[in-house]
Design a protein around this motif. Structure first.
Motif, PDB file in Angstrom:
ATOM      1  N   TRP A  38      14.661 -25.870 -54.842  1.00  0.00           N
ATOM      2  CA  TRP A  38      13.429 -26.022 -55.619  1.00  0.00           C
ATOM      3  C   TRP A  38      13.044 -27.485 -55.780  1.00  0.00           C
ATOM      4  CZ3 TRP A  38      11.147 -21.900 -54.974  1.00  0.00           C
ATOM      5  CH2 TRP A  38      11.749 -20.651 -55.103  1.00  0.00           C
ATOM      6  N   GLN A  39      14.026 -28.373 -55.816  1.00  0.00           N
ATOM      7  CA  GLN A  39      13.692 -29.803 -55.827  1.00  0.00           C
ATOM      8  C   GLN A  39      13.073 -30.226 -54.503  1.00  0.00           C
ATOM      9  OE1 GLN A  39      17.271 -31.918 -56.841  1.00  0.00           O
ATOM     10  NE2 GLN A  39      17.214 -31.285 -59.009  1.00  0.00           N
ATOM     11  N   THR A  40      13.623 -29.700 -53.407  1.00  0.00           N
ATOM     12  CA  THR A  40      13.032 -29.991 -52.099  1.00  0.00           C
ATOM     13  C   THR A  40      11.629 -29.413 -51.992  1.00  0.00           C
ATOM     14  OG1 THR A  40      15.254 -29.935 -51.121  1.00  0.00           O
ATOM     15  CG2 THR A  40      13.380 -29.762 -49.619  1.00  0.00           C
ATOM     16  N   ARG A  45       5.718 -30.085 -51.977  1.00  0.00           N
ATOM     17  CA  ARG A  45       4.435 -29.822 -52.619  1.00  0.00           C
ATOM     18  C   ARG A  45       3.695 -31.119 -52.927  1.00  0.00           C
ATOM     19  NH1 ARG A  45       5.065 -26.703 -58.046  1.00  0.00           N
ATOM     20  NH2 ARG A  45       5.900 -28.749 -58.627  1.00  0.00           N
ATOM     21  N   GLU A  46       4.411 -32.163 -53.376  1.00  0.00           N
ATOM     22  CA  GLU A  46       3.766 -33.437 -53.670  1.00  0.00           C
ATOM     23  C   GLU A  46       3.263 -34.126 -52.408  1.00  0.00           C
ATOM     24  OE1 GLU A  46       3.100 -34.731 -56.672  1.00  0.00           O
ATOM     25  OE2 GLU A  46       3.823 -32.817 -57.478  1.00  0.00           O
ATOM     26  N   THR A  66      12.432 -17.542 -52.149  1.00  0.00           N
ATOM     27  CA  THR A  66      12.947 -16.545 -53.093  1.00  0.00           C
ATOM     28  C   THR A  66      13.835 -15.514 -52.415  1.00  0.00           C
ATOM     29  OG1 THR A  66      10.988 -15.137 -52.808  1.00  0.00           O
ATOM     30  CG2 THR A  66      10.922 -16.793 -54.560  1.00  0.00           C
ATOM     31  N   PHE A  67      13.736 -15.382 -51.096  1.00  0.00           N
ATOM     32  CA  PHE A  67      14.594 -14.435 -50.383  1.00  0.00           C
ATOM     33  C   PHE A  67      15.965 -15.014 -50.074  1.00  0.00           C
ATOM     34  CE2 PHE A  67      10.402 -12.636 -49.494  1.00  0.00           C
ATOM     35  CZ  PHE A  67      10.638 -11.293 -49.740  1.00  0.00           C
ATOM     36  N   HIS A  68      16.116 -16.326 -50.269  1.00  0.00           N
ATOM     37  CA  HIS A  68      17.453 -16.920 -50.108  1.00  0.00           C
ATOM     38  C   HIS A  68      18.203 -16.739 -51.415  1.00  0.00           C
ATOM     39  CE1 HIS A  68      20.626 -19.904 -49.430  1.00  0.00           C
ATOM     40  NE2 HIS A  68      20.340 -19.779 -48.135  1.00  0.00           N
ATOM     41  N   PRO A  69      19.400 -16.160 -51.385  1.00  0.00           N
ATOM     42  CA  PRO A  69      20.077 -15.796 -52.643  1.00  0.00           C
ATOM     43  C   PRO A  69      20.567 -16.974 -53.459  1.00  0.00           C
ATOM     44  CG  PRO A  69      21.504 -15.368 -50.766  1.00  0.00           C
ATOM     45  CD  PRO A  69      20.174 -15.749 -50.199  1.00  0.00           C
ATOM     46  N   ASP A  70      20.863 -18.102 -52.816  1.00  0.00           N
ATOM     47  CA  ASP A  70      21.457 -19.231 -53.529  1.00  0.00           C
ATOM     48  C   ASP A  70      20.394 -20.244 -53.933  1.00  0.00           C
ATOM     49  OD1 ASP A  70      23.954 -18.114 -53.103  1.00  0.00           O
ATOM     50  OD2 ASP A  70      24.168 -19.113 -51.146  1.00  0.00           O
ATOM     51  N   THR A  71      20.705 -21.023 -54.992  1.00  0.00           N
ATOM     52  CA  THR A  71      19.801 -22.091 -55.429  1.00  0.00           C
ATOM     53  C   THR A  71      19.888 -23.294 -54.503  1.00  0.00           C
ATOM     54  OG1 THR A  71      20.109 -21.387 -57.707  1.00  0.00           O
ATOM     55  CG2 THR A  71      19.168 -23.563 -57.378  1.00  0.00           C
TER      56      THR A  71
END
Length: 438
Positions: A38-40, A45-46, A66-71
């Motif tokens: 999510w940081q990536t 996005r920026e 969201t389909f990747h199970p891990d953060t």
């Protein structure tokens, strides 16, 4: 890592060199690399404009993540997700199939994902006995891990540009405020200076600002306003220095002692009383000898011919029409609202308008109309001013129309835009005025 070889797309989708370069970058990902997905995604996005991605494309990328199970996305794990178009469209806020396919292609072209198509184009995963994925076909997220540092650098570059743009907008706001306030201060204080030139130049600069200016445009506008502010500040500073010098001189004069005693002898008192009783005392000013009746409108209009041009339809039939033109004349002469209100309070609206009309008639001979009106107001407050002499002087000047017209013509030809009120506009400001007026 699975699928180390080049992967070609299924069906009629063409292969491109950009896809090969993206796959090469993904294969160069160091072992043990791990990023927060999510940081990536926030960095992407920026920097989406620099990457060529769209906002709808980023919503599809968000759904894929969201389909990747891990953060965390790790090079040691499985980085391929295999959702169907229906599942992906559902998580992309109900996006239509055609729009979904189009934005998936954009993500591939931007090098954010890689297609890992199966022989028949289906997306699925084959698992071993232990439940681990042995073979997967779908969308490879490895470019997000391989290019994470690049995305972060691009996001910081965009953020730096936004900060610079914001600083320039703030600088523009401050410069506009400074120039306006300084010009208003000069008008309110009656400072002699080329305020009309300054105001016109400021308006030309500001009028060329677009609704959404670029940072380059902001730089040019701010530089021009900076030069204008410097010129206005110089005029006010010179006036302040001259005022301080005058105050110091008057302060020194008050300390000069008079050796003669300040008294009047009895003989002088008696002789003064006799002279006053006989009417031989002289008046210091001639205001008491002026007519006591009000000025007729016809005489005023005859003396102030130019005032007709400010009236509606160019005609003045009554005092109401005469007074209605005052606001237009005040603005054209550069008289501040405070100076005008003060004149109306002391002289009355009618006589203040007559004085303004007389000033307008002699505008080419008065350097600072606002300061001149303030001076007349101060004299009227002390009982030393009347509009009669002004109107009579204009009428007398009209009798010598030929001579006055010749003198006015020569003065107009000698006057230039760069010199008003005894102040010369600098070469830098003159070049700026030529640039912004073109």
């Amino acid at each position: 890592m699975e699928h180390a070889n080049v992967a070609t797309p299924f069906g009629r989708r063409p292969m491109s060199l950009a896809m090969m370069a993206s796959q090469k970058t993904a294969r160069a990902m160091p072992e043990g690399a791990c990023v927060h997905k999510w940081q990536t995604f926030h960095a992407i996005r920026e920097a989406r404009e620099l990457l060529g991605a769209s906002d709808r494309g980023l919503s599809v990328l968000n759904a894929l993540l969201t389909f990747h199970p891990d953060t965390e996305l790790s090079s040691d794990g499985t980085l391929i997700v295999w959702p169907s178009n229906a599942q992906l469209a559902s998580r992309a806020n109900g996006m239509s199939p055609a729009t979904l396919r189009r934005h998936l292609a954009v993500l591939v072209d931007c090098g954010l994902i890689i297609r890992r198509d199966s022989p028949n184009g289906k997306r699925f995963a084959r698992k071993g006995r232990g439940g681990h994925v042995e073979q997967a076909y779908g969308f490879d997220l490895s470019p997000l891990v391989a290019r994470a540092s690049e995305f972060a650098a691009l996001a910081e570059q965009v953020a730096a540009k936004k900060r610079a743009y914001k600083c320039q907008r703030e600088r523009l706001t401050l410069l506009r405020r400074d120039v306006i306030k300084l010009i208003e201060a000069g008008l309110d204080e009656g400072v002699v200076g080329p305020w009309e030139t300054f105001s016109e130049h400021y308006r030309r600069i500001v009028d060329q600002l677009p609704r959404s200016p670029s940072i380059e445009t902001l730089d040019d506008v701010c530089d021009a306003l900076e030069q204008l502010r410097h010129e206005v500040h110089i005029v006010l500073e010179k006036h302040a220095i001259s005022e301080n010098m005058s105050a110091n001189e008057s302060h020194s004069e008050r300390h000069i002692q008079n050796s003669k005693p300040d008294y009047i002898s009895e003989s002088e008192k008696s002789s003064r009383k006799i002279d006053e009783a006989s009417g031989a005392a002289e008046e210091n000013d001639n205001l008491k000898s002026l007519p006591k009746r009000e000025l007729p409108l016809g005489i005023v209009l005859d003396a102030c011919k130019g005032w007709h041009h400010l009236a509606k339809d160019g005609e003045i039939r009554s005092w109401r029409d005469f007074l209605a033109a005052a606001e237009v004349g005040r603005v054209m002469l550069g008289v501040s609202p405070s100076a005008w209100h003060e004149a109306c309070e002391v002289l009355g609206e009618r006589y203040a308008t007559i004085a303004l009309a007389a000033i307008y008639q002699r505008a080419d001979q008065i350097n600072s109309p606002g300061g001149y009106l303030r001076n007349l107001t101060d004299k009227a407050r002390e009982g030393k001013f009347s509009v009669w002499p002004m109107i009579m002087a204009l009428l007398n000047a009209k009798l010598e129309a030929g001579k006055a017209a010749a003198q006015a013509s020569s003065q107009t030809q000698r006057a230039t835009e760069s010199r008003k009120g005894g102040f010369e506009v600098s070469d830098a400001l003159r070049q700026s005025m030529k640039r912004w007026s073109s």
